[in-house]
Design a protein around this motif. Structure first.
Motif, PDB file in Angstrom:
ATOM      1  N   MET A   1       0.833  -1.206   0.000  1.00 58.80           N
ATOM      2  CA  MET A   1       0.000   0.000   0.000  1.00 58.80           C
ATOM      3  C   MET A   1       0.867   1.255   0.000  1.00 58.80           C
ATOM      4  SD  MET A   1      -3.191  -0.370  -0.233  1.00 58.80           S
ATOM      5  CE  MET A   1      -4.150   0.945   0.506  1.00 58.80           C
ATOM      6  N   ALA A   2       0.297   2.275  -0.529  1.00 61.11           N
ATOM      7  CA  ALA A   2       1.026   3.544  -0.579  1.00 61.11           C
ATOM      8  C   ALA A   2       1.049   4.161   0.807  1.00 61.11           C
ATOM      9  CB  ALA A   2       0.339   4.490  -1.538  1.00 61.11           C
TER      10      ALA A   2
ATOM     11  N   ASP B   1       2.292   9.248  -3.310  1.00 64.72           N
ATOM     12  CA  ASP B   1       2.835   8.056  -3.927  1.00 64.72           C
ATOM     13  C   ASP B   1       1.934   7.541  -5.043  1.00 64.72           C
ATOM     14  OD1 ASP B   1       5.023   8.066  -2.349  1.00 64.72           O
ATOM     15  OD2 ASP B   1       4.296   6.569  -0.921  1.00 64.72           O
ATOM     16  N   LEU B   2       0.709   7.980  -5.047  1.00 64.52           N
ATOM     17  CA  LEU B   2      -0.218   7.535  -6.080  1.00 64.52           C
ATOM     18  C   LEU B   2      -0.242   8.482  -7.276  1.00 64.52           C
ATOM     19  CD1 LEU B   2      -3.154   6.130  -3.960  1.00 64.52           C
ATOM     20  CD2 LEU B   2      -1.187   4.960  -4.905  1.00 64.52           C
ATOM     21  N   ASN B   3       0.651   9.467  -7.259  1.00 61.18           N
ATOM     22  CA  ASN B   3       0.799  10.331  -8.425  1.00 61.18           C
ATOM     23  C   ASN B   3       1.944   9.816  -9.286  1.00 61.18           C
ATOM     24  OD1 ASN B   3      -1.175  11.984  -7.461  1.00 61.18           O
ATOM     25  ND2 ASN B   3       0.250  13.441  -6.517  1.00 61.18           N
TER      26      ASN B   3
ATOM     27  N   LEU C   1      -5.988   2.988 -12.617  1.00 61.35           N
ATOM     28  CA  LEU C   1      -6.957   2.320 -11.746  1.00 61.35           C
ATOM     29  C   LEU C   1      -8.097   1.688 -12.531  1.00 61.35           C
ATOM     30  CD1 LEU C   1      -7.117   4.869  -8.807  1.00 61.35           C
ATOM     31  CD2 LEU C   1      -6.200   2.541  -8.738  1.00 61.35           C
TER      32      LEU C   1
END
Lengths: 119, 151
Positions: free
Chosen positions: B1-2, B7-9, B46
């Motif tokens: 997991m981030a 971190d999800l960019n 996603l």
């Protein structure tokens, strides 16, 4: 064809797999989806590559359909319009909402009060 | 997991470069537009993952594979990506094969070198041990390479 153009661009890519985006980061985003348990290397490679193609396609379509062609600019509203008008980009409308002036919004409420009840 | 939301960019510098390469020379892309495209790219990942996962689940598999991603692209109506994706996968597979062949060649060369220096009377066991050790080295090397590629 656009496919050829894409390939040309990829030749400039900085690493041996012909991919510029970091695969570790893409994997992290994929894994943030709770239902996904594991991803093999080929699937990760393809998703990363597809994301690059997507960025190119979204940018180019928005520029070509957009209003800034004469001014040589790509602006947010070009993207929002593309998201709304192109079927394949419709999944983006939630994160690329068209901007609207408060004045116009109030006017639309006056003309169509039902909308308010919905919200 | 981030661990952090950023971190999800995707990295802005890379996204900007990809946009620049896709557009005619000299087009100015506003900061807001760049940020929007970057966010759109994360959502695309996603969405593609979720579609691909549905195909994997239908096939009762737990691991997403190349076929799932290709099917997802079709379902999302990004058929135009299929051909470049196939080419990319081919190139990747060839690269993997090349790596294997290179390591086999290396091993062969090493063996020949050994016989040149008159060490060919070495016992078979020793030789096997040597090979194993080299295989490990090769794997370690590959790992390092992967790291470089990914960063």
């Amino acid at each position: 064809m656009s496919g050829n153009k894409v390939e040309d661009n990829v030749d400039h890519a900085s690493n041996s797999k012909g991919i510029s985006l970091p695969m570790t980061r893409v994997k992290l985003i994929m894994k943030s989806s709770p239902e996904v348990s594991s991803i093999n290397q080929e699937a990760l490679l393809l998703t990363t590559k597809a994301t690059e193609l997507f960025v190119q396609y979204l940018a180019l379509s928005s520029f070509l359909n957009g209003s800034g062609k004469d001014k040589n600019t790509l602006s947010y509203s070009d993207l929002a319009n593309t998201a709304e008008e192109t079927e394949t980009f419709q999944f983006l409308t939630d994160i690329l909402p068209r901007k609207i002036l408060v004045r116009d919004y109030l006017k639309s409420l006056e003309e169509n009060p039902v909308e308010e009840a919905d919200n | 997991m981030a661990e952090r939301p950023e971190d999800l960019n995707l990295p802005n510098a890379v996204i900007t470069r990809i946009i620049k390469e896709a557009l005619p020379d000299g087009v100015n892309v506003s900061k807001e537009a760049r940020r929007a495209i970057s966010q759109a790219a994360s959502v695309f990942v996603l969405y593609a993952t979720s579609c691909a996962n549905n195909f994997a689940m239908k096939a009762k598999r737990k691991t997403l594979n190349a076929t799932d991603v290709m099917s997802a692209m079709e379902e999302m109506e990004f058929e135009r990506f299929l051909q470049p994706l196939r080419e990319s996968l081919e190139a990747y597979k060839k690269g993997q094969k090349g790596k294997k062949e290179a390591s086999e060649q290396k091993r062969k060369d090493a063996k020949e070198k050994k016989s040149d220096t008159g060490e060919n009377d070495k016992s078979r066991e020793d030789e096997e041990e040597e090979e194993e050790r080299m295989e490990e080295d090769q794997e370690a090397e590959n790992d390092v390479e992967e790291e470089e590629v990914e960063n």
